[in-house]
Write a protein that holds these residues in place. Structure first.
Motif, short mmCIF file in Angstrom:
data_model
loop_
_atom_site.label_atom_id
_atom_site.label_comp_id
_atom_site.label_asym_id
_atom_site.label_seq_id
_atom_site.Cartn_x
_atom_site.Cartn_y
_atom_site.Cartn_z
N ASP A 52 -35.51 -39.47 -13.54
CA ASP A 52 -34.43 -39.27 -12.58
C ASP A 52 -34.89 -38.55 -11.31
O ASP A 52 -35.01 -39.12 -10.25
N LYS A 61 -33.78 -38.21 -3.20
CA LYS A 61 -32.93 -37.03 -2.99
C LYS A 61 -33.82 -35.80 -3.07
O LYS A 61 -34.37 -35.50 -4.13
N ASN A 72 -28.08 -27.92 -4.66
CA ASN A 72 -28.37 -29.24 -4.08
C ASN A 72 -27.48 -29.59 -2.89
O ASN A 72 -27.32 -30.76 -2.57
N GLU A 95 -29.87 -37.88 -19.32
CA GLU A 95 -29.90 -38.84 -18.20
C GLU A 95 -30.36 -40.22 -18.67
O GLU A 95 -29.97 -41.24 -18.10
N LYS A 140 -27.26 -41.72 -20.11
CA LYS A 140 -26.36 -42.08 -19.00
C LYS A 140 -26.71 -43.45 -18.45
O LYS A 140 -25.85 -44.30 -18.21
N LYS A 162 -32.37 -46.60 -12.24
CA LYS A 162 -32.25 -45.79 -11.03
C LYS A 162 -32.73 -46.58 -9.82
O LYS A 162 -32.09 -46.58 -8.75
N GLU A 216 -26.18 -43.28 -1.02
CA GLU A 216 -25.04 -43.00 -1.92
C GLU A 216 -23.69 -43.26 -1.25
O GLU A 216 -22.77 -42.46 -1.31
N ARG A 218 -24.69 -46.20 -5.63
CA ARG A 218 -25.53 -45.14 -6.18
C ARG A 218 -24.68 -44.08 -6.89
O ARG A 218 -25.16 -43.38 -7.78
N LEU A 244 -24.68 -43.53 -10.64
CA LEU A 244 -25.70 -42.68 -11.31
C LEU A 244 -25.11 -41.30 -11.60
O LEU A 244 -25.69 -40.51 -12.31
N ASN A 245 -23.95 -41.02 -11.02
CA ASN A 245 -23.30 -39.73 -11.20
C ASN A 245 -22.36 -39.73 -12.41
O ASN A 245 -21.57 -38.80 -12.56
N HIS A 249 -21.29 -36.52 -14.15
CA HIS A 249 -21.71 -35.39 -13.31
C HIS A 249 -20.56 -34.60 -12.71
O HIS A 249 -20.75 -33.43 -12.34
N HIS A 277 -21.53 -30.94 -13.30
CA HIS A 277 -21.91 -29.94 -12.28
C HIS A 277 -21.02 -28.71 -12.36
O HIS A 277 -21.47 -27.58 -12.16
N HIS A 317 -29.24 -29.16 -17.01
CA HIS A 317 -28.54 -30.25 -16.34
C HIS A 317 -28.15 -31.39 -17.29
O HIS A 317 -27.00 -31.80 -17.37
N LYS A 331 -19.66 -33.53 -4.75
CA LYS A 331 -20.10 -34.32 -3.58
C LYS A 331 -19.35 -35.65 -3.47
O LYS A 331 -19.28 -36.25 -2.41
#
Ligand SMILES: NC(=O)c1ccc[n+]([C@@H]2O[C@H](COP(=O)([O-])OP(=O)(O)OC[C@H]3O[C@@H](n4cnc5c(N)ncnc54)[C@H](O)[C@@H]3O)[C@@H](O)[C@H]2O)c1
Ligand SMILES: Nc1ncnc2c1ncn2[C@@H]1O[C@H](COP(=O)(O)OP(=O)(O)O)[C@@H](O)[C@H]1O
Ligand SMILES: O=C(O)C1=C[C@@H](OP(=O)(O)O)[C@@H](O)[C@H](O)C1
Length: 545
Positions: free
Chosen positions: A313, A319, A329, A361, A364, A412, A422, A426, A429-430, A433, A437, A449, A507
């Protein structure tokens, strides 16, 4: 088979006289069950005399012409391992043919033997006209000084065999041949490859190229043995290395650390042609990428991830970033690497809990895109949960882990190639999250994480089930699979109010609109914006212990 589908050698071996091109090449071809060809033997067959006789009768230029013609033809019709004579790569026509072969997906392996060892071997049995005339070792060294820089440049794989038996050297070559490569397309910047295998670090010189003079090697203490190997490879390739040890984990992702590195780069005269190499977990590759993105508004960098999460990841996708007082981040840049070298041998020192969080991940990526990942995780859950880096390399689990890494990186790569910044795709991929987060923040980043994301995925599945996207079976499957890997599936460390406030600052949030990624089936993520407040709260209640 090459990228073009034509029949091409699996690999071409080059190197100095006595490096072991023939002996090691034969060992590798036997290990892989492939045919082997030695250019010198093929030439002698074709001209009907020994090479020394041909040299004395027709001279070196005529020999080099015969040699480059045979090499060109062999590159176009032979599908095994092909070892060239010591001087062959010095011929421009052969260099062009090798460049075309690499462009078509070929491997040109520079067998970098210890000069002392190679000289001793080259003098055995004679038959090397290039060593005639004067002191053979002095002549060998003179040729080495001419040829080494050329071989380093034209090869795309470099294998050091110092102190290796033919079998050990063959294993190193085989690892490079069997490595997995994921190509990442990048719009408006250079594409790059993610290389996954036991010798991936050997690609450092090939990825960096011959433009950089200086390399900033950024790493942390726990990965010392791996950064030592990277430093040695960089120095052998002729780079000046600035060794930069930063605080470990999240403590290294700060503006203070970045500022200290900028000062060093300035004091040590780093220019735009120089480069950064990050060796470590995701925190290192994030920080190293951020430094590379900002120094002189952008210099090349190569990520060498050493944790599972960083391999699958953090190191790929561009990123880069640091943490600040206002959050994790939130400061950074989209800036893609020149390459990613995921060297499986670095996992030998990875602690079990850090490996398991990386599986979060991996899972995921299975849920959002590749069900085969979920099958592999299910089939090998017990071995993966019992991961012991010290026994990984050479064990049956190594190939399972490599397959999971390759598949997860491919997921990914598909997303970041289509949507680097993003804007939409993209965001899938979250998955997991939004709550993930919030948990990390409320746990003051004591939770890893991947573990927080695991709970976040169960939450997203509960939310999807409450709103009719998926059935209970799939929610239960989330819990059973993640738990079987040793990942958490519930959390009770904070109030719903605190969590809700943080999810609104995710985000993905836009204005006051909460935004989630949920599934409407395995491999089918969808955006869920502004879900009913009661479902958001009920799903939270369901993931509390
Ligand atoms: N840029 C992205 O797309 C992206 C994606 C996911 C995560 N991340 C970031 O990555 C970080 C998480 O990465 P991580 O899980 O690798 O954490 P990490 O970098 O903090 O590494 C975890 C711990 O493992 C140690 N470690 C790593 N490799 C080791 C090895 N081979 N042997 C021994 N110890 C080793 C590290 O020194 C550290 O102590 C977070 O900062 C996260 O924000 C970034
Ligand atoms: N790694 C090694 N360890 C010990 N001996 C080796 C090794 N590689 C090659 N040799 C021996 O050295 C000699 C030269 O090897 P060869 O493969 O012919 O070199 P090249 O083809 O690169 O000129 C042979 O006797 C070979 O068996
Ligand atoms: O490359 C990306 O898009 C991702 C970045 C990270 O999320 P954040 O951007 O939310 O930190 C990571 O945890 C996620 O797996 C995918």
């Amino acid at each position: 088979m090459s990228d073009s589908g034509a029949s091409r050698p699996v690999a071409v071996i080059i190197g100095m006289m006595g490096a072991g091109k023939t002996r090691v090449g034969r060992e590798v071809s036997q290990m892989l069950g492939l045919p082997f060809r030695d250019a010198d033997l093929e030439i002698e067959r074709e001209v009907g005399m020994s090479i020394p006789d041909y040299f004395s009768r027709y001279g070196e230029p005529a020999f080099r012409e015969v040699e480059s013609d045979l090499i060109r033809r062999t590159l176009e019709e032979f599908d095994g391992l092909f070892a060239l004579g010591g001087g062959a790569p010095m011929t421009p026509a052969t260099q062009d043919a090798l460049a075309d072969y690499i462009a078509d997906g070929g491997r040109v392996i520079y067998l970098q033997a210890d000069p002392k060892e190679a000289m001793e071997r080259a003098n055995r049995g004679g038959g090397r006209p290039m060593l005639n005339g004067g002191d053979a070792n002095e002549r060998w060294m003179r040729l080495y000084k001419q040829r080494d820089p050329v071989f380093t440049r034209i090869a795309n794989i470099h294998v050091r065999t110092h102190g290796s038996t033919p079998q050990m050297a063959a294993r190193k070559v085989m690892n490079m041949i069997e490595e997995r490569v994921v190509h990442v397309d990048v719009v408006a910047a250079d594409d790059y490859n993610v290389r996954i295998g036991e010798g991936a670090l050997n690609h450092l010189a090939g990825v960096l190229g011959d433009k950089p003079t200086r390399i900033a090697l950024i790493h942390t203490q726990p990965v010392q043995r791996h950064s030592d190997r990277a430093r040695a490879l960089l120095r052998q390739a002729g780079y000046e290395v600035s060794d930069i040890v930063i605080p470990d984990a999240e403590a290294g992702k700060t503006i203070t650390v970045a500022n200290g590195i900028w000062e060093r780069l300035g004091n040590e005269g780093f220019t735009r042609s120089d480069a950064v190499v990050g060796v470590g977990g995701g925190a290192v590759t994030d920080l190293a990428g951020f430094v590379a993105a900002t120094w002189m508004r952008g210099i090349r960098y190569v990520n060498c991830p050493t944790s599972l999460l960083a391999m699958v990841d953090a190191s790929t996708g561009g990123k880069t970033g640091i943490n600040t007082k206002v959050g994790k981040n939130l400061v950074g840049s989209f800036y893609t690497p020149a390459g990613v070298l995921a060297d499986m041998t670095t996992l030998a020192s990875l602690p079990n809990d850090i490996f398991i969080e990386g599986l979060g991940e991996v899972a995921k990526s299975g849920f959002i895109s590749d069900p085969e990942i979920l099958r592999i995780l299910e089939d090998h859950a017990a071995e993966l949960r019992a991961f012991d880096g010290a026994t990984l390399i050479g064990s049956p689990l190594e190939d399972v882990v490599a397959e999971l890494i390759e598949r997860t990186v491919k997921v990914k790569a598909r997303h970041v190639s289509a949507d680097l910044k993003e804007a939409g795709l993209r965001e899938f991929l979250n998955y997991g999250h939004t709550l993930g987060h919030a948990i990390e923040k409320l746990e003051h980043f004591r939770w890893r994480h991947g573990n927080a994301v695991a709970v976040g995925m169960v939450y997203a599945a509960e939310l999807a089930s409450l709103l009719g996207y998926i059935d209970r079976d799939l929610v239960d499957y989330h819990r059973s699979l993640l738990a079987s890997l040793g990942l958490p599936t519930s959390w009770n460390g904070g109030s719903f109010e605190d969590v809700l406030a943080l999810m609104h600052r995710d985000k993905k949030a836009r204005g006051n609109t909460l935004r989630f990624v949920v599934l409407d089936g395995i491999g089918h993520p969808v955006h869920l914006d502004d879900p009913p407040a009661d479902a958001v709260e009920e799903a939270f209640r369901r993931i509390q212990q």
